[in-house]
Design a protein around this motif. Sequence first.
Motif, PDB file in Angstrom:
ATOM      1  N   LEU A   7       0.841  -1.187   0.000  1.00 10.50           N
ATOM      2  CA  LEU A   7       0.000   0.000   0.000  1.00 10.50           C
ATOM      3  C   LEU A   7       0.881   1.244   0.000  1.00 10.50           C
ATOM      4  CD1 LEU A   7      -2.774   1.414   0.317  1.00 10.50           C
ATOM      5  CD2 LEU A   7      -2.456   1.192   2.797  1.00 10.50           C
ATOM      6  N   PHE A   8       0.636   2.144  -0.953  1.00  8.15           N
ATOM      7  CA  PHE A   8       1.312   3.435  -1.000  1.00  8.15           C
ATOM      8  C   PHE A   8       0.353   4.484  -0.448  1.00  8.15           C
ATOM      9  CE2 PHE A   8       3.407   1.015  -4.323  1.00  8.15           C
ATOM     10  CZ  PHE A   8       4.745   1.256  -4.035  1.00  8.15           C
ATOM     11  N   VAL A   9       0.852   5.301   0.492  1.00  5.07           N
ATOM     12  CA  VAL A   9       0.022   6.324   1.126  1.00  5.07           C
ATOM     13  C   VAL A   9       0.707   7.672   0.985  1.00  5.07           C
ATOM     14  CG1 VAL A   9      -1.043   7.081   3.291  1.00  5.07           C
ATOM     15  CG2 VAL A   9      -0.771   4.635   2.816  1.00  5.07           C
ATOM     16  N   CYS A  10      -0.066   8.691   0.609  1.00  2.00           N
ATOM     17  CA  CYS A  10       0.478  10.048   0.589  1.00  2.00           C
ATOM     18  C   CYS A  10      -0.588  11.010   1.093  1.00  2.00           C
ATOM     19  CB  CYS A  10       0.967  10.457  -0.801  1.00  2.00           C
ATOM     20  SG  CYS A  10      -0.327  10.832  -1.989  1.00  2.00           S
ATOM     21  N   ALA A  15      -1.176  12.809  -6.319  1.00  2.00           N
ATOM     22  CA  ALA A  15      -0.560  12.125  -7.451  1.00  2.00           C
ATOM     23  C   ALA A  15       0.518  11.132  -7.039  1.00  2.00           C
ATOM     24  CB  ALA A  15       0.031  13.133  -8.430  1.00  2.00           C
ATOM     25  N   SER A  16       1.222  11.403  -5.979  1.00  3.03           N
ATOM     26  CA  SER A  16       2.388  10.584  -5.622  1.00  3.03           C
ATOM     27  C   SER A  16       2.057   9.119  -5.426  1.00  3.03           C
ATOM     28  CB  SER A  16       3.048  11.118  -4.354  1.00  3.03           C
ATOM     29  OG  SER A  16       3.431  12.449  -4.533  1.00  3.03           O
ATOM     30  N   SER A  17       1.026   8.823  -4.645  1.00  2.08           N
ATOM     31  CA  SER A  17       0.715   7.420  -4.389  1.00  2.08           C
ATOM     32  C   SER A  17       0.199   6.722  -5.644  1.00  2.08           C
ATOM     33  CB  SER A  17      -0.287   7.272  -3.248  1.00  2.08           C
ATOM     34  OG  SER A  17      -1.517   7.875  -3.560  1.00  2.08           O
ATOM     35  N   GLN A  18      -0.536   7.447  -6.492  1.00  9.51           N
ATOM     36  CA  GLN A  18      -1.024   6.829  -7.727  1.00  9.51           C
ATOM     37  C   GLN A  18       0.122   6.507  -8.681  1.00  9.51           C
ATOM     38  OE1 GLN A  18      -2.470   9.697  -6.518  1.00  9.51           O
ATOM     39  NE2 GLN A  18      -4.674   9.584  -6.751  1.00  9.51           N
ATOM     40  N   MET A  19       1.107   7.393  -8.761  1.00  9.91           N
ATOM     41  CA  MET A  19       2.264   7.125  -9.624  1.00  9.91           C
ATOM     42  C   MET A  19       3.063   5.941  -9.090  1.00  9.91           C
ATOM     43  SD  MET A  19       3.596  10.852 -10.913  1.00  9.91           S
ATOM     44  CE  MET A  19       3.926  11.487  -9.288  1.00  9.91           C
ATOM     45  N   ALA A  20       3.248   5.899  -7.776  1.00 14.05           N
ATOM     46  CA  ALA A  20       3.972   4.774  -7.179  1.00 14.05           C
ATOM     47  C   ALA A  20       3.223   3.465  -7.413  1.00 14.05           C
ATOM     48  CB  ALA A  20       4.165   5.022  -5.690  1.00 14.05           C
ATOM     49  N   GLU A  21       1.906   3.509  -7.269  1.00 12.74           N
ATOM     50  CA  GLU A  21       1.091   2.318  -7.518  1.00 12.74           C
ATOM     51  C   GLU A  21       1.238   1.852  -8.966  1.00 12.74           C
ATOM     52  OE1 GLU A  21      -3.548   0.787  -7.527  1.00 12.74           O
ATOM     53  OE2 GLU A  21      -3.113   2.879  -7.045  1.00 12.74           O
ATOM     54  N   ALA A  22       1.165   2.776  -9.908  1.00 10.47           N
ATOM     55  CA  ALA A  22       1.276   2.417 -11.326  1.00 10.47           C
ATOM     56  C   ALA A  22       2.630   1.791 -11.643  1.00 10.47           C
ATOM     57  CB  ALA A  22       1.046   3.643 -12.198  1.00 10.47           C
ATOM     58  N   LEU A  23       3.694   2.378 -11.127  1.00 11.93           N
ATOM     59  CA  LEU A  23       5.025   1.811 -11.365  1.00 11.93           C
ATOM     60  C   LEU A  23       5.169   0.429 -10.729  1.00 11.93           C
ATOM     61  CD1 LEU A  23       7.230   4.980 -10.911  1.00 11.93           C
ATOM     62  CD2 LEU A  23       6.987   3.621 -12.992  1.00 11.93           C
ATOM     63  N   ARG A  25       2.769  -1.684 -10.031  1.00 12.12           N
ATOM     64  CA  ARG A  25       1.950  -2.637 -10.799  1.00 12.12           C
ATOM     65  C   ARG A  25       2.664  -3.057 -12.090  1.00 12.12           C
ATOM     66  NH1 ARG A  25      -3.513  -3.365  -9.580  1.00 12.12           N
ATOM     67  NH2 ARG A  25      -4.250  -2.016  -7.901  1.00 12.12           N
ATOM     68  N   HIS A  26       3.332  -2.108 -12.721  1.00 13.44           N
ATOM     69  CA  HIS A  26       4.042  -2.406 -13.966  1.00 13.44           C
ATOM     70  C   HIS A  26       5.175  -3.415 -13.728  1.00 13.44           C
ATOM     71  CE1 HIS A  26       5.652  -1.732 -17.972  1.00 13.44           C
ATOM     72  NE2 HIS A  26       6.851  -1.622 -17.419  1.00 13.44           N
ATOM     73  N   PHE A  27       5.929  -3.219 -12.659  1.00 10.89           N
ATOM     74  CA  PHE A  27       7.112  -4.045 -12.436  1.00 10.89           C
ATOM     75  C   PHE A  27       6.887  -5.243 -11.508  1.00 10.89           C
ATOM     76  CE2 PHE A  27       9.032   0.071 -13.623  1.00 10.89           C
ATOM     77  CZ  PHE A  27       9.797  -0.376 -14.700  1.00 10.89           C
ATOM     78  N   TYR A  28       5.910  -5.166 -10.588  1.00  9.56           N
ATOM     79  CA  TYR A  28       5.804  -6.191  -9.544  1.00  9.56           C
ATOM     80  C   TYR A  28       4.403  -6.779  -9.371  1.00  9.56           C
ATOM     81  CZ  TYR A  28      10.244  -4.044  -8.338  1.00  9.56           C
ATOM     82  OH  TYR A  28      11.519  -3.557  -8.388  1.00  9.56           O
ATOM     83  N   ALA A  29       3.561  -6.699 -10.367  1.00 10.54           N
ATOM     84  CA  ALA A  29       2.170  -7.149 -10.239  1.00 10.54           C
ATOM     85  C   ALA A  29       2.060  -8.632  -9.878  1.00 10.54           C
ATOM     86  CB  ALA A  29       1.399  -6.860 -11.519  1.00 10.54           C
ATOM     87  N   GLU A  30       3.001  -9.447 -10.304  1.00  2.55           N
ATOM     88  CA  GLU A  30       2.933 -10.878 -10.022  1.00  2.55           C
ATOM     89  C   GLU A  30       3.305 -11.209  -8.586  1.00  2.55           C
ATOM     90  OE1 GLU A  30       5.054 -13.150 -12.928  1.00  2.55           O
ATOM     91  OE2 GLU A  30       4.018 -12.194 -14.593  1.00  2.55           O
ATOM     92  N   GLN A  31       4.064 -10.319  -7.920  1.00  4.95           N
ATOM     93  CA  GLN A  31       4.520 -10.602  -6.557  1.00  4.95           C
ATOM     94  C   GLN A  31       3.688  -9.923  -5.471  1.00  4.95           C
ATOM     95  OE1 GLN A  31       7.395  -9.030  -8.508  1.00  4.95           O
ATOM     96  NE2 GLN A  31       9.008 -10.555  -8.347  1.00  4.95           N
ATOM     97  N   PHE A  32       2.994  -8.813  -5.820  1.00  3.90           N
ATOM     98  CA  PHE A  32       2.294  -8.023  -4.809  1.00  3.90           C
ATOM     99  C   PHE A  32       0.861  -7.702  -5.240  1.00  3.90           C
ATOM    100  CE2 PHE A  32       6.790  -6.856  -4.406  1.00  3.90           C
ATOM    101  CZ  PHE A  32       6.993  -7.022  -3.041  1.00  3.90           C
ATOM    102  N   ASP A  33      -0.032  -7.570  -4.248  1.00  2.56           N
ATOM    103  CA  ASP A  33      -1.340  -6.947  -4.450  1.00  2.56           C
ATOM    104  C   ASP A  33      -1.128  -5.480  -4.105  1.00  2.56           C
ATOM    105  OD1 ASP A  33      -3.000  -9.036  -5.281  1.00  2.56           O
ATOM    106  OD2 ASP A  33      -3.157  -9.777  -3.226  1.00  2.56           O
TER     107      ASP A  33
END
Length: 56
Positions: A7-10, A15-23, A25-33
């Motif tokens: 979970l990313f919190v800002c 915008a910060s948490s949404q950008m972190a979430e998008a990145l 998800r792009h790189f680690y979607a298979e390892q993390f929810d």
Amino acid sequence: MNKVNLLFVCSENSASSQMAEALARHFYAEQFDISSTGDFADTRQLLKSSLEFPRP
């Protein structure tokens, strides 16, 4: 394999948490929810964004 929650919190959730979430998800979607949130909505930013929206 069980996924770990990430979970990313800002503050203001502008915008910060949404950008972190998008990145993440792009790189680690298979390892993390992955998700993001903020402590409250920044209505000033929302208003500014709506005023800057290009009109036809």
